[in-house]
Design an enzyme around this catalytic site. Structure first.
Site, PDB file in Angstrom:
ATOM      1  CG  HIS A  16      -1.930  -1.016   1.346  1.00 25.71           C
ATOM      2  ND1 HIS A  16      -2.044  -1.858   2.427  1.00 25.71           N
ATOM      3  CD2 HIS A  16      -2.929  -1.353   0.499  1.00 25.71           C
ATOM      4  CE1 HIS A  16      -3.076  -2.669   2.251  1.00 25.71           C
ATOM      5  NE2 HIS A  16      -3.627  -2.388   1.083  1.00 25.71           N
ATOM      6  CE  LYS A  40     -13.930  -7.023   3.492  1.00 28.92           C
ATOM      7  NZ  LYS A  40     -12.694  -6.537   2.849  1.00 28.92           N
ATOM      8  NE  ARG A  89      -2.523  -7.660  -4.681  1.00 30.25           N
ATOM      9  CZ  ARG A  89      -3.285  -8.178  -3.751  1.00 30.25           C
ATOM     10  NH1 ARG A  89      -2.817  -8.335  -2.541  1.00 30.25           N
ATOM     11  NH2 ARG A  89      -4.514  -8.562  -4.003  1.00 30.25           N
ATOM     12  CB  SER A 127      -4.258  -6.659   4.528  1.00 29.02           C
ATOM     13  OG  SER A 127      -3.918  -5.383   4.066  1.00 29.02           O
TER      14      SER A 127
END
Ligand code: PNS
Length: 183
Positions: A16, A40, A89, A127
């Protein structure tokens, strides 16, 4: 131009930070925006994530850290931003990111999504992966800023040999695979 860099950042990783630093060179201002998502169960509270991001980016002059709820495009409009910044990515990111960009375009034609290719050294990093490693007692020192690593070790204190602190609120279960789409 003002860019919003939206995400969960649970927690912020060096991947990040790579996107944030490079975004700061491209845009007048980058607003890192943490989604307040009631659906979440994050490892860190929104406030903890804001503090972690703030501390990781204090050397950057044109950055702001904020949180939001609801649609990202609505938040971007409210902040008078023209760009949503996202990192890409690997190929597996592409499908979900493209779907999100197209969806956002249907919601607001004024806002463009701009992707930055995550630097090669962080192309594997997420993460979720960081949480999984730490949960099983592994070191994440090379994956997140030092102060974030300490926060993570505190959370998983029972499993980490160097931690002496314990967290008062329970650590949520890992409900995502490391291959999930968190950037
Ligand atoms: O770090 P993440 O979890 O990959 O970030 C995803 C995020 C927060 C950018 C995305 O879920 C989002 O924008 N959510 C807000 C709701 C929204 O705007 N949905 C429509 C676009 S799919």
């Amino acid at each position: 131009m003002i860019a919003i860099y939206p995400g969960s950042f649970d927690p912020i990783t060096l991947g990040h930070l790579d996107i944030i630093k490079r975004g700061c060179r491209l845009f007048e201002r980058v607003i890192v925006a943490v989604l307040r998502n009631p659906h979440k169960t994050p490892l860190f509270t929104v406030q903890e994530r804001l503090d972690q991001i703030q501390q990781s980016t204090q050397h950057l002059p044109n950055i702001e850290v904020d949180s939001f709820e609801g649609l990202t495009v609505n938040y971007a409009q409210m902040r008078q931003a023209q760009v949503l910044l996202r990192g890409l990515r690997v190929l597996s990111d592409f499908e979900a990111e493209l779907q999100m960009a197209h969806t956002n375009k249907t919601l607001s034609t004024q806002i463009e999504t701009i992707f930055l290719a995550t630097s090669n050294e962080y192309s594997f990093l997420s993460s979720s992966l960081v949480k999984e490693i730490a949960r099983f007692g592994g070191s994440v020192d090379h994956l997140v800023p030092q102060h974030v690593a300490l926060d993570i070790y505190r959370c998983y204190a029972q499993n980490h040999p160097t931690s002496t602190l314990t967290r008062t609120n329970p650590v949520p279960p890992l409900n995502q695979s490391p291959l999930d789409q968190e950037v």
